[in-house]
Design a protein around this motif. Structure first.
Motif, PDB file in Angstrom:
ATOM      1  N   LEU A  16     -33.174   0.050   6.863  1.00  0.00           N
ATOM      2  CA  LEU A  16     -33.247   1.479   6.564  1.00  0.00           C
ATOM      3  C   LEU A  16     -34.309   1.763   5.510  1.00  0.00           C
ATOM      4  N   LEU A  17     -34.332   0.924   4.482  1.00  0.00           N
ATOM      5  CA  LEU A  17     -35.336   1.096   3.428  1.00  0.00           C
ATOM      6  C   LEU A  17     -36.742   0.957   4.026  1.00  0.00           C
ATOM      7  N   GLY A  18     -36.869  -0.042   4.908  1.00  0.00           N
ATOM      8  CA  GLY A  18     -38.171  -0.273   5.537  1.00  0.00           C
ATOM      9  C   GLY A  18     -38.593   0.916   6.391  1.00  0.00           C
ATOM     10  N   ILE A  19     -37.663   1.468   7.174  1.00  0.00           N
ATOM     11  CA  ILE A  19     -37.982   2.619   8.031  1.00  0.00           C
ATOM     12  C   ILE A  19     -38.392   3.816   7.178  1.00  0.00           C
ATOM     13  N   LEU A  20     -37.659   3.982   6.086  1.00  0.00           N
ATOM     14  CA  LEU A  20     -37.936   5.105   5.190  1.00  0.00           C
ATOM     15  C   LEU A  20     -39.365   5.058   4.662  1.00  0.00           C
ATOM     16  N   ILE A  21     -39.837   3.839   4.389  1.00  0.00           N
ATOM     17  CA  ILE A  21     -41.205   3.692   3.889  1.00  0.00           C
ATOM     18  C   ILE A  21     -42.208   3.696   5.037  1.00  0.00           C
TER      19      ILE A  21
END
Lengths: 276, 334
Positions: A84-89
């Motif tokens: 999720l963190l990766g997608i957000l970035i």
């Protein structure tokens, strides 16, 4: 379309394909079988196949000796969290590279990919020292950040490829229609890129779930995910094949089930835009 | 509402200057067409007005307010794209509602406006379909519907008809003109098709390499092209442009005669040539004439038909009152 293929040839190719498939599947099947054997039967020579005393004892022992639910929880939190963190970035990054590319966008993309060519051990010490300095060794947040960074190039690349398939005019239309950048990404880009985003998420979860190098080295107890859980059945006490197998099956089962149910989505996403 | 002013606007892409300093006034309620060959900067100019491209220098004002730095959404303009640019995942209803949703209008107002737009554009039966299930003409109407409900200060059209087949194009052309009559809103329309420009515009802006060659009403451009480029670009078939000794007889570097301003005869005339291909349109005939000694191939347009076979000798007489004269710089002589 339908070419006439002689039956003999068909049988031959089918047999070959099955043989190859079984060969690839064999280690997993062997692990599965072994997990139900006693330690003695596990190392028996000649090996026993199906006729042994099937028992769930290994699974029980594995549960007793270590905390499976906790490792499972850690795995889920780390895999989902880092994704999720990766997608957000990655969504804004891929948006920028796909729709407002600069002169060096291609170079940036290649540079990101090149980080994947770096041997992980190369940054082991700096990372461990940093983690100690910030006092985050053996914490989920450390693993979430580290795995996110490791998978980020792939996530950005995949999203970039999917976004490139979306005609820029549609986003411009949204802009003319009064959409802010957030609305444009939320209401227009994301729904259109949904198959691509979904398969990116799936792949990222799978990669994070299976990542062993960092998860084993950066955790001890608190944040130990399933990879560490498996590894704990090899080391100091010697190898216990049957218990190791049981632990492995427990560790890979959730991701296998997830992969099974989402395979259609995964294939559709990976071939997104190829067939229109 | 709907007055657009461009003041010394320029645009560069890297080292390439696409639009050199350019001034242009678009008045309220006008139907303005940007026309020119592909790559002349007409779409870029439209996108500068829309705010989809940033100006390199200069100012754009809309209704007296400086809009140069304003985001596209804040300019109060609506745009219809060549590819329609509908949202493929939304139904027609949601497509049309999108700008109103972004503006935060209440549901009742939205519904009323969608119904009105759908009725005006013959889309009522298709409101719940996805764009993928519509024909090209219907999609274009949805795109127009989406623009109408915003009640914009001006409509921008970027080659909206080039994806449609010929018959549909003529129909949509009329619909857009009707719409302009009804709404009286400023429309800025980009096309490479000079027929579209001539038939639709109140004011045509002819562009070449980012430079405005001439601004004027369709008939002004037809009767008094300011230079050779406009003379050759406006009118179909093209104006015959003759240089050399024949032009000097008239005291010009180049003379131009439109195909429809030349009469033909089998026995006598000012110029002589051989008949090439004849294109019969029924109402008119275009005859291509070779070996005039004046230019490669001259085109003549006559109404009705003519008995002329390939290779026949034919005599031509230009209508002197309709002759255009240009100096050596290519500019119109009085």
């Amino acid at each position: 379309m339908a070419r006439a293929i002689p039956t003999r040839q068909k049988i031959m190719w089918t047999a070959l394909a099955w043989a190859f498939g079984l060969l690839m599947f064999f280690p997993i099947m062997w692990t599965f079988l072994t997990s139900f054997k006693t330690e003695a039967a596990a190392i028996a020579d000649p090996p026993v196949w199906l006729f042994f005393d099937w028992s769930l004892e290994n699974y029980a022992t594995v549960q007793e000796r270590s905390n499976y639910p906790k490792a499972l929880m850690n795995s889920i939190i780390i895999a989902v969290g880092s994704t999720l963190l990766g997608i957000l970035i990655a969504v804004p990054a891929a948006w920028a590279m796909a729709f407002v590319p600069g002169k060096r966008t291609k170079d940036v993309l290649l540079w990101m990919l090149s980080t994947k060519m770096l041997p992980a051990v190369g940054v082991l010490y700096p990372l461990v020292l940093l983690a100690k300095y910030f006092d985050v060794m053996d914490s989920r947040i450390l693993l979430i950040v580290v795995l996110m960074l490791i998978n980020l190039p792939i996530i950005v690349w995949m999203l970039y490829t999917y976004f490139r398939e979306i005609p820029g005019e549609i986003l411009e239309a949204a802009r003319m229609d009064g959409a802010s950048l957030t609305s444009e990404i939320l209401y227009v880009l994301t729904p259109m890129a949904l198959p691509g985003i979904a398969s990116t998420i799936l792949l990222s979860i799978i990669l994070a779930w299976n990542e062993a190098f960092w998860t084993i080295l950066l955790t001890t107890v608190d944040a130990a995910p399933l990879t560490k859980f498996i590894a704990s059945f090899s080391a100091p006490e010697g190898l216990f094949y049957a218990k190791l197998s049981a632990a492995s099956i427990l560790a890979i089962a959730p991701i296998l089930v997830m992969g099974w149910f989402s395979q259609k989505q995964l294939v559709r996403g990976l071939t997104f835009g190829a067939v229109k | 509402m709907g007055q657009i002013k461009l003041n010394q606007v320029t645009k560069r892409f890297g080292d390439v200057q696409v639009i050199p300093p350019l001034d242009l006034d678009i008045n309220e309620g006008e139907f303005v067409v940007f026309v020119g060959p592909s790559g002349c900067g007409k779409s870029t100019l439209l996108r500068l007005i829309a705010g989809l491209e940033d100006t390199t220098s200069g100012h754009i004002s809309i209704d007296g307010n400086d809009a140069t730095q304003l985001a596209p959404a804040k300019r109060g303009l609506a745009m219809v794209f060549q590819s329609y640019a509908l949202y493929p995942h939304m139904s027609v209803r949601k497509n049309i509602a999108f700008p109103m949703r972004m503006a935060g209008l209440d549901q009742a107002t939205q519904d009323a406006k969608i119904d009105a737009a759908a009725k005006a554009l013959n889309l009522t039966d298709y409101l719940d379909r996805k764009p993928g299930q519509l024909s090209g003409g219907q999609r274009q109407r949805v795109a127009i519907g989406r623009a109408i409900v915003r009640e914009p200060a001006a409509f921008l059209f970027d080659e909206p008809l080039s994806n449609l087949d010929a018959a549909l194009r003529v129909g949509m052309r009329l619909e857009i003109m009707e719409l302009h009559e009804k709404l009286k809103t400023t429309m800025v329309y980009v096309t490479h098709d000079q027929v579209e420009a001539m038939t639709m515009a109140d004011k045509i802006v002819v562009l070449q390499a980012g430079v405005i060659e001439q601004v004027g009403s369709p008939l002004e451009l037809y009767h008094a092209p300011r230079n050779l480029f406009v003379a050759g670009f406006i009118g179909s078939p093209k104006m015959n442009l003759i240089t050399g000794a024949e032009a000097q007889k008239f005291g010009a570097a180049t003379i131009g005669v439109r195909p429809e301003h030349i009469s033909v005869s089998k026995s006598e005339g000012v110029w002589k040539g051989k008949v090439g291909v004849a294109e019969h349109l029924g109402s008119d005939t275009f005859i291509h004439i070779h070996e005039t000694g004046l230019m490669d191939m001259m085109t003549v347009r006559i109404s009705g038909d003519i008995e002329a076979r390939h290779g026949d000798t034919i005599y031509l007489t230009p209508d002197m009152t309709q002759m255009h004269k240009f100096d050596e710089k290519g500019l119109r002589q009085p």
